[in-house]
Scaffold this active site. Structure first.
Site, mmCIF file in Angstrom:
data_model
loop_
_atom_site.group_PDB
_atom_site.id
_atom_site.type_symbol
_atom_site.label_atom_id
_atom_site.label_comp_id
_atom_site.label_asym_id
_atom_site.label_seq_id
_atom_site.Cartn_x
_atom_site.Cartn_y
_atom_site.Cartn_z
ATOM 1 N N LEU A 104 0.677 -0.955 -0.089
ATOM 2 C CA LEU A 104 -0.016 0.156 0.053
ATOM 3 C C LEU A 104 0.646 1.071 -0.180
ATOM 4 O O LEU A 104 1.822 1.515 0.977
ATOM 5 C CB LEU A 104 -0.699 0.318 1.036
ATOM 6 C CG LEU A 104 -1.905 -1.094 1.337
ATOM 7 C CD1 LEU A 104 -2.531 -0.459 2.807
ATOM 8 C CD2 LEU A 104 -2.941 -1.081 0.447
ATOM 9 N N GLN A 115 8.611 -4.880 -1.923
ATOM 10 C CA GLN A 115 8.183 -4.425 -2.959
ATOM 11 C C GLN A 115 9.061 -3.536 -4.061
ATOM 12 O O GLN A 115 8.859 -2.407 -3.721
ATOM 13 C CB GLN A 115 7.052 -4.001 -3.645
ATOM 14 C CG GLN A 115 6.578 -4.578 -4.453
ATOM 15 C CD GLN A 115 4.495 -4.065 -4.838
ATOM 16 O OE1 GLN A 115 4.386 -2.885 -4.384
ATOM 17 N NE2 GLN A 115 3.601 -5.136 -5.491
ATOM 18 N N TYR A 117 3.405 -0.969 -14.384
ATOM 19 C CA TYR A 117 3.627 -0.148 -14.492
ATOM 20 C C TYR A 117 5.532 -0.775 -15.379
ATOM 21 O O TYR A 117 4.957 -1.841 -16.125
ATOM 22 C CB TYR A 117 4.680 -0.176 -12.364
ATOM 23 C CG TYR A 117 3.486 0.543 -11.533
ATOM 24 C CD1 TYR A 117 3.913 2.078 -11.572
ATOM 25 C CD2 TYR A 117 2.798 -0.006 -10.526
ATOM 26 C CE1 TYR A 117 3.305 2.666 -11.208
ATOM 27 C CE2 TYR A 117 1.862 0.860 -10.214
ATOM 28 C CZ TYR A 117 1.840 2.082 -10.617
ATOM 29 O OH TYR A 117 1.151 3.181 -9.582
HETATM 30 C C1 LIG Z 1 -4.342 3.176 -1.098
HETATM 31 C C2 LIG Z 1 -3.808 1.974 -1.842
HETATM 32 C C3 LIG Z 1 -2.676 2.217 -2.605
HETATM 33 C C4 LIG Z 1 -1.286 0.463 -3.234
HETATM 34 N N1 LIG Z 1 -0.580 0.540 -3.362
HETATM 35 C C5 LIG Z 1 0.310 -0.036 -3.989
HETATM 36 C C6 LIG Z 1 1.801 -0.635 -4.361
HETATM 37 O O1 LIG Z 1 2.121 0.431 -3.776
HETATM 38 N N2 LIG Z 1 1.917 -1.162 -4.634
HETATM 39 C C7 LIG Z 1 0.671 -2.633 -5.493
HETATM 40 O O2 LIG Z 1 1.390 -3.110 -5.552
HETATM 41 N N3 LIG Z 1 -0.349 -2.756 -5.341
HETATM 42 C C8 LIG Z 1 -1.049 -1.372 -4.898
HETATM 43 N N4 LIG Z 1 -2.362 -1.169 -3.775
HETATM 44 C C9 LIG Z 1 -3.081 -2.626 -4.856
HETATM 45 C C10 LIG Z 1 -3.143 -2.935 -3.047
HETATM 46 O O3 LIG Z 1 -2.084 -3.244 -3.190
HETATM 47 C C11 LIG Z 1 -4.915 -4.339 -3.767
HETATM 48 O O4 LIG Z 1 -4.359 -5.183 -4.609
HETATM 49 C C12 LIG Z 1 -6.154 -3.525 -3.957
HETATM 50 O O5 LIG Z 1 -6.226 -2.425 -3.268
HETATM 51 C C13 LIG Z 1 -6.737 -4.523 -3.968
HETATM 52 O O6 LIG Z 1 -6.588 -5.370 -2.236
HETATM 53 P P1 LIG Z 1 -8.023 -5.474 -1.936
HETATM 54 O O7 LIG Z 1 -9.501 -5.358 -2.528
HETATM 55 O O8 LIG Z 1 -7.618 -6.604 -0.591
HETATM 56 O O9 LIG Z 1 -7.559 -3.420 -1.090
HETATM 57 C C14 LIG Z 1 -2.423 0.176 -3.477
HETATM 58 C C15 LIG Z 1 -4.286 0.213 -3.103
HETATM 59 C C16 LIG Z 1 -4.576 1.070 -2.483
HETATM 60 C C17 LIG Z 1 -6.051 1.257 -2.213
#
Ligand SMILES: Cc1cc2nc3c(=O)[nH]c(=O)nc-3n(C[C@H](O)[C@H](O)[C@H](O)COP(=O)(O)O)c2cc1C
Length: 369
Positions: free
Chosen positions: A26, A100, A189
């Site tokens: 995140l 990551q 990316y």
């Molecule tokens: C605030 C935020 C920041 C995120 N940052 C990343 C990140 O740095 N790297 C990544 O691979 N995914 C990132 N994601 C995607 C999350 O890892 C995840 O795939 C996505 O929130 C879906 O999962 P969830 O339904 O459990 O939230 C981010 C998502 C959110 C909401």
């Protein structure tokens, strides 16, 4: 609520994860403007250390691959020292954490890289816009938005630099005390830009056939596994996501090739973003999870829209070995305990997702009843 499958231990390389709850990466933009992790970040991750595995927020491997205000990096000694504070706090709290490692490619705005043109697989701009760096009179609120630009198609020297940067970041991750690294091959990316036919129109050895489009990933795997035991290396992919103009003519075949490559290098895990519940991305029409599972013998982490019961069911059905949670982890530092007992979940304040300090970051309380 029993959730027996989710709370079984899991072997990952020489680690034993005490449960199958993974904290998804995140981005929270709490590093310094020089991309150095802070004590505030150490506290935030330590609050969440009782999950099976934490995957850190995306961490840039090279200044030219960094296009977001206050995200962390892993290309210099100061960043390694900052991350050592984070990993030390997580380990002291009994947790495990992977870094990551990330290069944004065409999703970098020129404003972050001294006005230079960002790098991409091909000269094709992403749809949409993103956060620009703050203006001089910045008050800490929302950042201005700017549209993405057309990137410069990478030449061999650029590719070699990026591959080397992934290897160096992996080495730095170990120096900083991480338990392993996750190669960010998802979400549009640089690696994803090479993998997918929508963004890779190259006519050299890195474009066209699937073997060619996976070549950059192969080289990055070689560089990273030269530094880190492959059992401590993971790969994140989002094969069916169409966000930011991504897409592939045959996501199933591409996913099989990627899974086979991860297997060839003996990677510890694949972290698949492919919503089968609800939420962050559209539901995959033709999920690839079973195709990945049949070719990759390491740990499979599934992600996207899960809660405790749906994650437990996914693992119990043998579709995945672990499930990661992103948004639920923002407002629930004690997510593991809440899921174990079936307690209500707090909702995050997205105004503080990517800006601010402790507010909306480390001030979410544990469940008090
Ligand atoms: C605030 C935020 C920041 C995120 N940052 C990343 C990140 O740095 N790297 C990544 O691979 N995914 C990132 N994601 C995607 C999350 O890892 C995840 O795939 C996505 O929130 C879906 O999962 P969830 O339904 O459990 O939230 C981010 C998502 C959110 C909401």
């Amino acid at each position: 609520m029993a959730l027996d499958a989710l709370f079984q231990p899991l072997r990952l390389g020489d680690l034993t994860l005490p449960n199958r709850v993974v904290m998804a990466p995140l981005t929270r933009s709490r590093a310094t403007p020089a991309n150095v992790p802070t004590a505030l970040m150490a506290g935030y991750y330590a609050q969440r250390a009782d999950c099976g595995l934490i995957v850190s927020e995306a961490t840039a491997v090279h200044p030219l691959g960094m296009g977001w205000y206050r995200v962390p990096g892993l290309w210099n000694a100061e960043q390694v020292a900052g991350w050592a504070g984070v990993t030390g706090a997580v380990h002291a709290a009994g947790g495990r954490i992977f870094a990551q490692i990330w290069h944004m490619g065409r999703l970098v705005l020129p404003d972050y890289i001294g006005g230079a043109q960002p790098l991409g697989a091909s000269a094709i701009a992403s749809e949409g816009e993103t956060f620009a760096p703050p203006p001089p009179d910045y008050d800490g609120g929302f950042l201005p938005m700017k549209p993405y630009v057309v990137p410069r198609a990478m030449e061999q020297a650029d590719i070699d630099t990026v591959v080397k940067a992934f290897g160096a970041a992996a080495r730095n991750a170990l120096l900083a005390g991480f338990d392993g690294v996750e190669v960010h091959g998802a979400n549009g990316y640089i690696i994803d830009q090479f993998l997918k036919s929508a963004t890779n129109h190259r006519t050299d050895g890195y474009g066209g056939s699937i073997a060619n489009r996976t070549r950059l990933l192969r080289e990055i795997f070689a560089a990273v596994t030269a530094e880190v035991d492959p059992a401590k290396v993971g790969l994140r992919i989002s094969p069916t996501s169409a966000r930011k103009g991504m897409g592939d003519e045959d996501p199933g075949a591409l996913s099989e090739a990627v899974a086979a490559l991860a297997q060839e290098f003996g990677l510890g895990y694949i972290h698949l973003i492919e919503p089968v519940a609800a939420g962050f991305m559209d539901m995959a029409e033709d999920p690839v999870i079973e195709r990945v599972r049949s070719l990759f013998k390491g740990v499979l982490i599934q992600n996207g829209g899960f809660d405790g019961p749906t994650a437990d069911a996914c693992i119990a059905a043998g579709k995945a070995d672990a499930v990661s949670f992103g948004r639920p982890y923002m407002a629930n530092p004690d997510l593991v305990a809440r899921m174990q007992v079936g307690l209500p979940m707090a909702a995050p304040d997205f105004d503080y997702a990517y800006v601010g300090e402790g507010r909306g970051y480390t001030d979410y309380p544990r469940f008090a009843g």
